[in-house]
Write a protein that holds these residues in place. Structure first.
Motif, PDB file in Angstrom:
ATOM      1  N   LEU B 215      35.099  42.720  41.119  1.00 47.40           N
ATOM      2  CA  LEU B 215      36.045  41.920  41.384  1.00 47.40           C
ATOM      3  C   LEU B 215      36.066  41.229  39.535  1.00 47.40           C
ATOM      4  CD1 LEU B 215      33.598  39.914  43.549  1.00 47.40           C
ATOM      5  CD2 LEU B 215      35.935  40.727  44.438  1.00 47.40           C
ATOM      6  N   GLN B 216      34.498  41.436  38.968  1.00 50.32           N
ATOM      7  CA  GLN B 216      34.841  40.461  37.687  1.00 50.32           C
ATOM      8  C   GLN B 216      34.562  41.898  37.173  1.00 50.32           C
ATOM      9  OE1 GLN B 216      33.721  36.452  37.461  1.00 50.32           O
ATOM     10  NE2 GLN B 216      34.697  36.232  35.201  1.00 50.32           N
ATOM     11  N   THR B 229      35.346  34.589  41.624  1.00 49.05           N
ATOM     12  CA  THR B 229      35.671  34.379  42.890  1.00 49.05           C
ATOM     13  C   THR B 229      33.963  33.814  43.207  1.00 49.05           C
ATOM     14  OG1 THR B 229      34.479  36.279  43.752  1.00 49.05           O
ATOM     15  CG2 THR B 229      36.535  36.135  43.720  1.00 49.05           C
ATOM     16  N   SER B 230      34.627  33.192  44.449  1.00 47.27           N
ATOM     17  CA  SER B 230      33.310  32.101  45.016  1.00 47.27           C
ATOM     18  C   SER B 230      32.232  33.326  45.076  1.00 47.27           C
ATOM     19  CB  SER B 230      33.132  31.743  46.221  1.00 47.27           C
ATOM     20  OG  SER B 230      34.210  32.334  46.795  1.00 47.27           O
TER      21      SER B 230
END
Lengths: 387, 311
Positions: B215-216, B229-230
């Motif tokens: 995601l990151q 993201t959440s």
């Protein structure tokens, strides 16, 4: 000071006193006819029989008391076992008329009960003392030496079983070797096939069910039925496949006996190999692979050493089982102590049956104890090592 | 330098790792964070080929790992796992010297190496060399596990939840020690953890994974201030965010001119420590060792992501 009664001591006393009351030996004019039972008091010459009988009785009654130190109990029980055995030898010597080669003096119910009572007392006392491995190994060797000395000294030569032995000493050595070949040979074969098979089904879980299923079925076939199946199969193979008969394949004899014992051994070897390997901590295996060990290195350096106690337990089960089962080989001419057992049964000569049965029992006991010690020596120390 | 390129692993029809690419610079610590089932352990295990990638490749210093025999590759890469995985039937010295012996070092060489490592991990060689693993405490077992992973002086060390089995106090110490030893040896380190706190404490870069996807990937301050993201912000936990952010920066970086009363705090203490000291002693400014002060206002400014973004 209260004199508490030991319950086990009471049991041993009841068994032993029954032994004193029952016939100690059977005196038979020849080896086949039923004989006349003689109690310990009557079997030995006048003062000696009563002396030994009274001392043994006193030991049994005193053994009911709780307050004995275990080591003293152990010593007294051991001396009593020796005394009972020597009394048997003395009775045989005294009762057998000189120059009479037909008469037989056999141990009877009284002797067996007395021996049982003191052997139980011995085992009970031994279990109460925690002894180190070297001492227990020394005790096992000591017991074997003691038996060898008693047998070698000739004091028991008058006893019927030893008379049977004297008549067949060459044969006995041969059958003893045969028995060992059967028991150890089938174990060796089972290890040769069973260990790789156990490793194989560990590596491929899909094969576990079918392999263990087949071995389980093999295990449930009664030995006589197994011989029944093998006789025609191996007979056919020996007759029709060139070279098979030369290689030892035959419907009866050593070959089918060895195969039967081997088949019975496979399940314990394979399933214990699997259990032992599964029991190794997955993190340990993962680390071994992650550090760069090859598959054979992981197996030899990590998995097998860690599974060793379970593998040795399998060897113990198989060896003791096979020493007992090997008797059945006598039925199909496979050799071993079973030869005497089945000859004896055919001739209704119980002494000959004993000549086959007693060494079998002794062998199984020694093998069992020796391997127990070995299992403890390898597996006892690093317990709790795996988190 | 470790380059992970488009790495994918498919079991049956599900992809547990989906097209992950990231680069770890030499001498840096990368923390792979995610919930269980996020694919972080599978990603780690593909680096030393305990799991073979379905697609993609891993380059170590430009060399494709697929070209090296798996067991030879693994001997070049340190590997330590949760629950340490020590061999229970071998002594501490035998455990540590596993890889050197596989590599065929002489007895003198690996003996010397064992003693060197035991000293590095603050375990007296004469005392610990011949002990069995079950005679060690949990923290000692963990240290031996890491020492074993470092035995052959690998340039890359992979760790899968190495502190998972330790209690919080020992864990903090173990993390600090690992950080020190890693700096000292210059080893590149990739560590898998489910604990964002641990990732922030140890990582120069943090990779957040969920459902097989990356995601990151960025430095801790970036993950904390601008979660992609959440899911990433959930993983950080909004309550602790300012404190985690403060813990990344040493006091030395925001020293201002001035004088202040009371006990000094060290230059290498984190802003979080400084804030805690302010709150605890009721002061709004603290003297720093070697001169200068930190003020409560500057700490407050550093705790807000807007301040970071402006830098």
């Amino acid at each position: 000071m209260a004199f508490r009664i030991s319950r086990t001591g009471l049991l041993f006393a009841l068994i032993g006193l029954a032994g004193l009351a029952l016939p100690f030996v059977q005196f038979k004019p020849n080896r086949i006819v039923p004989g006349e039972g003689l109690r310990l008091f009557d079997a030995l010459s006048l003062p000696l029989g009563w002396m030994i009988g009274l001392v043994l009785g006193a030991v049994l009654i005193a053994g009911c008391l709780e307050r004995w130190p275990a080591r003293l109990r152990l010593t007294v029980a051991l001396l009593s076992v020796i005394a009972v055995t020597l009394a048997l030898g003395a009775a045989a010597t005294q009762l057998t008329p000189p120059d009479n080669t037909l008469a037989r003096v056999s141990p009877s119910s009284g002797f067996w009960l007395l021996l049982l009572a003191f052997a139980l007392m011995l085992a009970d006392a031994q279990s109460r003392i925690t002894l180190g491995l070297p001492i227990r190994l020394a005790m096992l060797i000591g017991a074997m030496v003691l038996i060898a000395v008693i047998l070698g000294s000739g004091v028991l030569d008058g006893v019927s079983v030893m008379r049977e032995y004297a008549a067949r000493s060459d044969l006995f050595a041969r059958e003893a070797a045969g028995h060992l070949v059967l028991a150890f040979g089938s174990l060796g074969l089972a290890l040769l096939i069973g260990l790789p098979l156990g490793v194989a089904i560990y590596e491929s879980p899909a094969m576990r069910r079918p392999v263990l299923g087949i071995l389980n079925i093999l295990q449930t076939i009664p030995s006589l039925a197994l011989f029944g199946i093998m006789i025609p199969i191996f007979g056919w193979i020996a007759a029709n496949i060139p070279g098979a008969a030369q290689a030892g394949v035959a419907g009866i004899g050593l070959f089918p006996a060895l195969v039967a014992l081997f088949l019975y051994s496979l399940l314990p070897v394979v399933s214990n190999t699997l259990t032992g390997l599964i029991g190794v901590n997955p993190a340990t295996r993962e680390a071994a692979a992650g550090l760069g060990m090859t598959r054979p290195q992981i197996l030899v350096q990590v998995l097998i050493p860690l599974a060793l106690p379970v593998l040795l337990a399998a060897i113990r089960i198989v060896l003791v089982q096979n020493i007992g089962l090997a008797v059945i080989a006598g039925l199909i001419g496979g050799g071993g102590f079973g030869t005497f057992v089945f000859q004896g049964l055919n001739q209704t000569a119980m002494d000959l049956v004993l000549l086959g049965a007693l060494p079998t029992i002794a062998l199984a006991l020694v093998a069992g104890i020796a391997l127990d010690l070995l299992v403890e020596a390898t597996g006892g120390a690093p317990k709790g090592g795996q988190a | 330098m470790i380059e992970i390129q488009n790495l994918t692993r498919i079991y049956g029809t599900t992809a547990v790792v989906k097209d992950v690419s990231l680069t770890v610079e030499t001498g840096q610590i990368a923390a792979l964070v995610g919930t269980s089932g996020s694919g972080k352990t599978t990603l780690l295990r593909m680096i030393n080929r305990l799991v073979e990638p379905s697609a993609g490749r891993v380059l170590i210093d430009g060399k494709d790992t697929a070209e090296i025999e798996p067991h030879l590759l693994r001997r070049q890469i340190g590997y330590a796992i949760q629950g340490h995985g020590l061999f229970p039937h071998r002594t501490v010295a035998q455990n540590i010297s596993t890889v050197p012996r596989l590599l065929g070092w002489t007895q003198d060489q690996h003996r010397a190496r064992v003693d060197e490592l035991l000293e590095l991990f603050q375990m007296e060689p004469a005392d610990f060399r011949d002990r069995m693993p079950h005679e060690l405490s949990g923290g000692q077992q963990q240290r031996v596990g890491v020492a074993r992973a470092l035995a052959a002086r690998p340039d890359l060390l992979l760790m899968d939840e190495p502190f998972g089995a330790l209690d919080p106090v020992i864990r903090a110490k173990a993390q600090q020690d690992l950080r020190d030893i890693q700096r000292q040896l210059g080893t590149t380190l990739i560590i898998v953890t489910h604990d964002m706190e641990e990732a922030v404490t140890l990582g120069d870069r943090i990779a957040v994974m969920d459902k097989g996807e990356l995601l990151q990937y960025g430095p801790p301050s970036e993950i904390l201030t601008t979660p992609a993201t959440s899911f990433v912000s959930d993983l950080i936990g909004t309550g602790d965010r300012p404190f985690r952010l403060l813990s990344l920066t040493p006091v030395a970086e925001i020293i201002a001119e001035g004088q202040a009363e009371g006990a000094e705090i060290p230059r290498e203490a984190s802003l979080r420590d400084a804030l805690a000291e302010c709150l605890w002693s009721g002061r709004d400014r603290l003297p720093v060792e070697g001169g200068g002060i930190v003020t409560l206002d500057s700490l407050r400014a550093q705790a807000a992501p807007t301040a970071r973004a402006a830098e």
